[in-house]
Design an enzyme around this catalytic site. Structure first.
Site, PDB file in Angstrom:
ATOM      1  N   LYS A  45      31.772  35.500  49.212  1.00  0.00           N
ATOM      2  CA  LYS A  45      32.603  35.345  48.010  1.00  0.00           C
ATOM      3  C   LYS A  45      33.683  36.420  47.976  1.00  0.00           C
ATOM      4  CE  LYS A  45      31.808  34.263  43.164  1.00  0.00           C
ATOM      5  NZ  LYS A  45      32.080  32.831  43.272  1.00  0.00           N
ATOM      6  N   CYS A 140      44.439  33.887  44.375  1.00  0.00           N
ATOM      7  CA  CYS A 140      43.594  33.643  43.203  1.00  0.00           C
ATOM      8  C   CYS A 140      44.456  33.446  41.958  1.00  0.00           C
ATOM      9  CB  CYS A 140      42.621  34.804  42.980  1.00  0.00           C
ATOM     10  SG  CYS A 140      41.629  34.560  41.488  1.00  0.00           S
TER      11      CYS A 140
HETATM   12  C1  DHB Z   1      38.450  32.827  41.780  1.00  0.00           C
HETATM   13  C2  DHB Z   1      39.182  31.705  41.994  1.00  0.00           C
HETATM   14  C3  DHB Z   1      39.857  31.542  43.181  1.00  0.00           C
HETATM   15  O1  DHB Z   1      40.603  30.452  43.441  1.00  0.00           O
HETATM   16  C4  DHB Z   1      39.782  32.519  44.144  1.00  0.00           C
HETATM   17  O2  DHB Z   1      40.452  32.355  45.291  1.00  0.00           O
HETATM   18  C5  DHB Z   1      39.043  33.672  43.931  1.00  0.00           C
HETATM   19  C6  DHB Z   1      38.364  33.812  42.741  1.00  0.00           C
HETATM   20  C7  DHB Z   1      37.736  33.021  40.489  1.00  0.00           C
HETATM   21  O3  DHB Z   1      38.212  32.557  39.460  1.00  0.00           O
HETATM   22  O4  DHB Z   1      36.679  33.685  40.503  1.00  0.00           O
END
Ligand code: DHB
Length: 386
Positions: A45, A140
């Site tokens: 993650k 993100c």
């Molecule tokens: C999150 C969403 C994303 O698209 C990403 O690349 C990293 C984190 C999130 O909202 O946690």
């Protein structure tokens, strides 16, 4: 024998389908299930410097028909130290020797530099640490007050300049660097993004396109409010609805990036055909996010065998046989496709009685005759000009 193996940035993968960073990747327990599947790699993650819980719930939403999902999680994660800890990595991989990669999504450039420094430090301190690559997330869309870096080309260039100046990328880099990109929608933007990435090609091993389509909005019409709580409901769109945008981004990136940079396709992949299409557009590997989220890690086994089936049927032995070989549209291709559809239909009708098949083909013939007559009449009375 059909071979699904590939490599990205010089890292060999036993299969070309693996998980996207995001769903079911926050803990070693979740990642161990990916490692035990046919996923070609395990990608963790997106990490921030410190652990954090993310945005308020509800922060995810799935459309009833399964075609679209939204998330605005706000980067809940255990912090970079957790994802590069030898215990986490060994709990994740168990007996598997597939590559383990980390993803970083710092809230600032300084955070990204700090995390890359931490990764190189643990690798220097313990050469047995198995971190096969690092994916830097420039895409993100869900952090309040932080625009998507990949949409601000000056900021993107600055980030890449400073990241690639780190000692871990001097000489022969300590680890392959991948860049996760947001989707683009216009040729000049593809060209601009690719030209910046190409400037740093000596340090960039692969580009993963696409992250979610940012700032989408789903509405609960009963309650007359957004389905998601954070950021006024604006959230990243994923799932089958984004596949066509993802395919276009993979194709454009493959055309514009230096050939030394691999392209990894991600966005809306839910079956073997989707993976096949991504590879036709030039992807060296395919990541799966939303389908992994909704179906669980068995999706990797299913998609691998579906892709193997497609390759067997088409007579392809390896993904290099068709990677990047999307053909131009042609009348011959369209005719081939039409007859394949008819053949599939008649196989599908295999159990139907001959009498019914006869009735079906009679109805088709009658419909075609009516259509021809209608066209001829319309032509005769000049009705086609409308
Ligand atoms: C999150 C969403 C994303 O698209 C990403 O690349 C990293 C984190 C999130 O909202 O946690």
């Amino acid at each position: 024998m059909v071979d699904l193996s590939t490599s990205i940035g010089g890292v060999p993968l036993s299969t070309c389908i693996y998980n996207a960073s995001g769903p079911r990747t926050g803990s070693s327990a979740a990642m161990a299930k990916i490692a035990a599947s046919r996923s070609g790699c395990v990608l963790a993650k997106s990490a921030t410097v410190s652990s954090q819980t993310g945005n308020d719930q509800p922060r995810t939403w799935h459309e009833e028909n399964g075609k679209a999902s939204l998330n605005s999680e706000g980067l809940p994660n255990n912090g970079i130290d957790y994802y590069i800890d030898s215990k986490t990595i060994s709990e994740t991989l168990g007996d598997s020797n597939k590559p383990y990669m980390v993803s970083i999504s710092g809230k600032t450039l300084v955070d990204n530099l700090l995390m890359l420094g931490k990764i190189s430090n643990v690798m220097k301190a313990d050469p047995s640490i198995k971190i096969a690559g690092v994916e830097l997330n420039l895409a993100c869309p869900n952090i309040v007050g932080k625009p998507t870096i990949g949409y601000d080309f000056d900021q993107m260039e600055d980030v890449l300049k400073q990241v690639t100046s780190l000692p871990c990328f001097k000489g022969s880099a300590m680890f392959p660097l991948g860049i996760k990109m947001p989707p683009y929608f216009d040729r000049p933007h593809f060209e601009h993004a690719a030209s910046i990435l190409n400037k740093y090609k000596s340090c960039i091993s692969y580009v993963a396109s696409i992250n979610t389509i940012g700032n989408a909005l789903a509405i609960d019409s009963v309650a007359e409010m957004p389905c998601i709580r954070a950021k006024g409901g604006f959230a990243g769109l994923s799932g089958p609805a984004v596949k066509y945008t993802a395919l276009a981004n993979v194709k454009q990136m493959r055309e514009l990036l230096d050939e030394s940079i691999d392209v990894v396709g991600v966005g809306g992949v839910a079956n073997g055909i989707d993976a096949f299409e991504m590879i036709l557009c030039g992807a060296s590997a395919v990541q799966v996010g939303t389908c992994h989220w909704t179906e669980g890690p068995s999706c990797f086994d299913r998609m691998c065998s579906e892709l193997e089936g497609i390759m067997r049927e088409k007579g392809y032995n390896s993904i290099d046989d068709f990677r990047g070989k999307l053909k131009e549209w042609s009348k011959e291709g369209a005719a081939l496709s039409r007859s394949a559809k008819l053949a599939t239909k008649s196989i599908g009708d295999g159990g139907v009685s001959t009498a019914k098949q006869g009735t079906d083909s009679n109805s088709i013939l009658i419909a075609v005759l009516f259509a021809v007559i209608a066209i001829l009449l319309a032509d005769k009375f000049n009705l086609m000009e409308l």
